[in-house]
Scaffold this active site. Sequence first.
Site, short mmCIF file in Angstrom:
data_model
loop_
_atom_site.label_atom_id
_atom_site.label_comp_id
_atom_site.label_asym_id
_atom_site.label_seq_id
_atom_site.Cartn_x
_atom_site.Cartn_y
_atom_site.Cartn_z
N CYS A 59 0.85 -1.20 0.00
CA CYS A 59 0.00 0.00 0.00
C CYS A 59 0.89 1.25 0.00
O CYS A 59 1.76 1.42 0.85
CB CYS A 59 -0.92 -0.02 1.23
SG CYS A 59 -1.78 1.53 1.50
N CYS A 77 0.74 3.21 3.23
CA CYS A 77 1.46 2.49 4.30
C CYS A 77 2.97 2.69 4.12
O CYS A 77 3.69 2.86 5.11
CB CYS A 77 1.12 1.00 4.29
SG CYS A 77 -0.49 0.58 4.99
N ASP A 123 -0.36 16.82 -1.08
CA ASP A 123 -0.76 15.98 -2.21
C ASP A 123 0.21 16.20 -3.38
O ASP A 123 0.59 17.33 -3.67
CB ASP A 123 -2.20 16.31 -2.63
CG ASP A 123 -2.80 15.23 -3.50
OD1 ASP A 123 -3.71 14.52 -3.02
OD2 ASP A 123 -2.36 15.08 -4.66
N HIS A 179 -3.20 0.73 8.53
CA HIS A 179 -4.01 0.63 7.32
C HIS A 179 -5.50 0.49 7.62
O HIS A 179 -5.92 -0.46 8.27
CB HIS A 179 -3.56 -0.55 6.46
CG HIS A 179 -4.28 -0.62 5.16
ND1 HIS A 179 -3.87 0.07 4.04
CD2 HIS A 179 -5.42 -1.26 4.80
CE1 HIS A 179 -4.72 -0.15 3.05
NE2 HIS A 179 -5.67 -0.96 3.49
N ASN A 238 -12.95 10.80 -0.05
CA ASN A 238 -13.50 9.96 -1.11
C ASN A 238 -13.53 8.51 -0.63
O ASN A 238 -12.55 8.04 -0.03
CB ASN A 238 -12.64 10.07 -2.38
CG ASN A 238 -12.64 11.47 -2.95
OD1 ASN A 238 -13.65 12.16 -2.91
ND2 ASN A 238 -11.50 11.91 -3.47
N GLY A 251 -14.93 7.85 -6.00
CA GLY A 251 -13.74 8.39 -6.65
C GLY A 251 -12.46 8.15 -5.88
O GLY A 251 -11.45 8.83 -6.12
N HIS A 254 -7.93 8.47 3.74
CA HIS A 254 -7.25 9.77 3.82
C HIS A 254 -8.26 10.89 3.78
O HIS A 254 -9.28 10.80 3.11
CB HIS A 254 -6.20 9.93 2.71
CG HIS A 254 -6.71 9.61 1.34
ND1 HIS A 254 -6.83 8.31 0.88
CD2 HIS A 254 -7.13 10.41 0.34
CE1 HIS A 254 -7.30 8.34 -0.36
NE2 HIS A 254 -7.50 9.60 -0.71
P1 AMP Z 1 -8.28 9.76 -3.74
O1 AMP Z 1 -8.75 9.90 -5.16
O2 AMP Z 1 -9.22 10.36 -2.74
O3 AMP Z 1 -7.93 8.32 -3.41
O4 AMP Z 1 -6.99 10.64 -3.63
C1 AMP Z 1 -5.69 10.12 -3.65
C2 AMP Z 1 -4.78 11.30 -3.66
O5 AMP Z 1 -3.48 10.85 -3.33
C3 AMP Z 1 -4.68 12.01 -5.01
O6 AMP Z 1 -5.04 13.38 -4.84
C4 AMP Z 1 -3.21 11.85 -5.40
O7 AMP Z 1 -2.69 12.98 -6.06
C5 AMP Z 1 -2.55 11.62 -4.05
N1 AMP Z 1 -1.30 10.87 -4.08
C6 AMP Z 1 -1.06 9.68 -4.69
N2 AMP Z 1 0.20 9.28 -4.48
C7 AMP Z 1 0.78 10.23 -3.69
C8 AMP Z 1 2.08 10.40 -3.12
N3 AMP Z 1 3.05 9.49 -3.30
N4 AMP Z 1 2.32 11.50 -2.38
C9 AMP Z 1 1.35 12.42 -2.19
N5 AMP Z 1 0.10 12.32 -2.68
C10 AMP Z 1 -0.19 11.24 -3.44
ZN ZN Z 2 -2.23 1.30 3.70
#
Ligand code: AMP
Ligand code: ZN
Length: 112
Positions: A6, A9, A32, A48, A88, A94, A101
């Site tokens: 993950c 994680c 982000d 997790h 989300n 989405g 998170h």
């Molecule tokens: P969600 O669509 O709610 O699952 O949002 C996931 C978010 O995680 C998105 O806005 C991505 O840009 C962000 N994301 C994915 N990988 C990383 C990362 N390594 N560091 C920071 N943000 C991330």
């Molecule tokens: Zn996790």
Amino acid sequence: MQLEDCIFCKIARGEIPCNKVYEDDDVIAFHDIHPQAPIHFLIIPKHHITSLAHATSEDAVLLGKMINLVPTLAKQAGCDNGFRTVINTGHDGGQEVPHLHIHVLGGPRPWK
Ligand code: AMP
Ligand code: ZN
């Protein structure tokens, strides 16, 4: 418990770098990687939980702590005039990263 593969994680374990805004024993918050607003960071539990739909009553204190952190961290990050908080959940919600998170978005409008 954490999951080997993950991505969040891995961030919680320090195996993937992040632009950290806050960390304690239970949670970590980081910017982000693809911001949707001038300020956009995420707050995650270190252990997790797949999504809000997977949280149980045992997670209630942790979830309360995460929500409680939002205004403090938002202010520290520079949200001087309010912020949006988004969770989300699941495919139709989405959710792309299957580790719970909280998105916190802010900064001067217009955005979105
Ligand atoms: P969600 O669509 O709610 O699952 O949002 C996931 C978010 O995680 C998105 O806005 C991505 O840009 C962000 N994301 C994915 N990988 C990383 C990362 N390594 N560091 C920071 N943000 C991330
Ligand atoms: Zn996790």
